[in-house]
Design an enzyme around this catalytic site. Structure first.
Site, PDB file in Angstrom:
ATOM      1  N   ARG A 101       0.853  -1.180   0.000  1.00  0.00           N
ATOM      2  CA  ARG A 101       0.000   0.000   0.000  1.00  0.00           C
ATOM      3  C   ARG A 101       0.889   1.230   0.000  1.00  0.00           C
ATOM      4  O   ARG A 101       1.850   1.305   0.765  1.00  0.00           O
ATOM      5  CB  ARG A 101      -0.894  -0.008   1.243  1.00  0.00           C
ATOM      6  N   SER A 132      -0.646   8.147   1.616  1.00  0.00           N
ATOM      7  CA  SER A 132      -0.227   9.519   1.895  1.00  0.00           C
ATOM      8  C   SER A 132      -0.800   9.986   3.229  1.00  0.00           C
ATOM      9  O   SER A 132      -1.958   9.718   3.551  1.00  0.00           O
ATOM     10  CB  SER A 132      -0.680  10.452   0.769  1.00  0.00           C
ATOM     11  N   GLU A 133       0.031  10.691   3.968  1.00  0.00           N
ATOM     12  CA  GLU A 133      -0.340  11.148   5.304  1.00  0.00           C
ATOM     13  C   GLU A 133      -1.673  11.889   5.328  1.00  0.00           C
ATOM     14  O   GLU A 133      -1.957  12.718   4.467  1.00  0.00           O
ATOM     15  CB  GLU A 133       0.756  12.080   5.825  1.00  0.00           C
ATOM     16  N   CYS A 162      -9.371   7.754   4.685  1.00  0.00           N
ATOM     17  CA  CYS A 162      -7.935   7.514   4.827  1.00  0.00           C
ATOM     18  C   CYS A 162      -7.594   6.617   6.017  1.00  0.00           C
ATOM     19  O   CYS A 162      -6.840   5.642   5.883  1.00  0.00           O
ATOM     20  CB  CYS A 162      -7.186   8.837   4.939  1.00  0.00           C
ATOM     21  N   GLU A 180       0.542  15.549   3.041  1.00  0.00           N
ATOM     22  CA  GLU A 180      -0.784  15.812   3.599  1.00  0.00           C
ATOM     23  C   GLU A 180      -1.688  16.540   2.608  1.00  0.00           C
ATOM     24  O   GLU A 180      -1.250  17.385   1.827  1.00  0.00           O
ATOM     25  CB  GLU A 180      -0.616  16.671   4.861  1.00  0.00           C
ATOM     26  N   ASP A 182      -4.767  17.254  -7.310  1.00  0.00           N
ATOM     27  CA  ASP A 182      -3.938  16.274  -6.614  1.00  0.00           C
ATOM     28  C   ASP A 182      -2.474  16.577  -6.919  1.00  0.00           C
ATOM     29  O   ASP A 182      -2.046  16.482  -8.066  1.00  0.00           O
ATOM     30  CB  ASP A 182      -4.303  14.865  -7.060  1.00  0.00           C
ATOM     31  N   ARG A 211       0.107  15.051  -5.224  1.00  0.00           N
ATOM     32  CA  ARG A 211       0.962  14.007  -4.667  1.00  0.00           C
ATOM     33  C   ARG A 211       1.931  13.462  -5.698  1.00  0.00           C
ATOM     34  O   ARG A 211       1.643  13.429  -6.889  1.00  0.00           O
ATOM     35  CB  ARG A 211       0.099  12.872  -4.108  1.00  0.00           C
ATOM     36  N   THR A 217      -5.082  -0.412  -3.962  1.00  0.00           N
ATOM     37  CA  THR A 217      -5.445   0.958  -4.318  1.00  0.00           C
ATOM     38  C   THR A 217      -6.706   0.958  -5.162  1.00  0.00           C
ATOM     39  O   THR A 217      -7.041  -0.042  -5.806  1.00  0.00           O
ATOM     40  CB  THR A 217      -4.310   1.652  -5.092  1.00  0.00           C
TER      41      THR A 217
END
Length: 223
Positions: free
Chosen positions: A74, A77-78, A92, A117, A151, A153, A174
């Site tokens: 996995r 993301s925080e 999350c 985050e 997004d 990330r 995912t």
């Protein structure tokens, strides 16, 4: 299960910099490892620091992940509000717990915890986005109203983590097609996508629907 096509921190005083720490072109430096007991299993936690901005990232491993066989994994993301404060606005926290539970049940796997985050906009801007969502914006609209992409990330830092652990192939938990595509584009062998959907609640129904309709996530819905 769904198959998919191929597609700076000083070392501790008692440690010696490894070859990986000095590796040219690496995005992360490995720092240290330790046992991490959890309600699901005793994982090994490996910590890294990102060279460009000094952000700390974490890899959890369980079992022999360097044997060349595909590893249940996995990339998470925080999310302070969801992971640590049990917010119901997103999925999350439950996704994180389910991933650890699944890895523990299999007895082998890896979880990459990336410090990005709020889909990369940071905690302060994420709460600003929450305020806009309270006024009617969806998650994409809120980010865009703040001047950010939907997004932000990035997943290129995963490669250094996986190489450090000797992981060659992933069975990736995912629902995010962009995550699969990006990992494959940077040379990570994702041999299988494992659906990782969490049951919704009244507070995150719109959030999940936006993921599905605007971000293309593979999510089943009652609508």
């Amino acid at each position: 299960m769904q198959s998919i096509p191929d597609a700076a921190l000083a070392p501790e005083p008692d440690s010696t910099p490894s070859t990986e720490q000095a590796k040219s072109g690496a995005l992360l430096d490995y720092v240290s490892s330790s046992r991490l007991p959890t309600p699901w299993a005793v994982f090994e936690i490996h910590v890294f620091v990102e060279r460009s901005n000094q952000k700390e990232h974490v890899l959890l491993t369980l079992g022999d992940v360097a044997d060349g066989q595909p590893v249940l994994a996995r990339v998470h993301s925080e999310c302070l509000t969801g992971d640590a404060l049990f917010s119901l606005r997103c999925d999350c926290g439950p996704q994180l717990q389910l991933a650890l539970e699944r890895i523990a049940k299999e007895g082998r796997g890896a979880l990459m915890y990336l410090r990005q985050e709020g889909r990369g906009i940071g905690l302060l801007n994420k709460i600003r986005a929450y305020h806009l969502q309270d006024q009617g914006a969806d998650t994409v609209e809120a980010n865009e109203q703040l001047g950010f992409p939907a997004d932000m990330r990035r997943y290129d830092i995963c490669k250094d983590m996986l190489e450090h652990a000797g992981i060659q192939k992933l069975r990736l938990m995912t629902n995010n097609p962009r995550k699969v595509k990006t990992l494959q584009e940077i040379g990570i062998d994702v041999v299988e996508r494992v659906p990782h959907q969490i049951e919704g609640n009244p507070f995150n129904a719109g959030y999940l629907n936006t993921k599905r309709l605007r971000l293309g996530h593979w999510l089943e819905t009652d609508e």
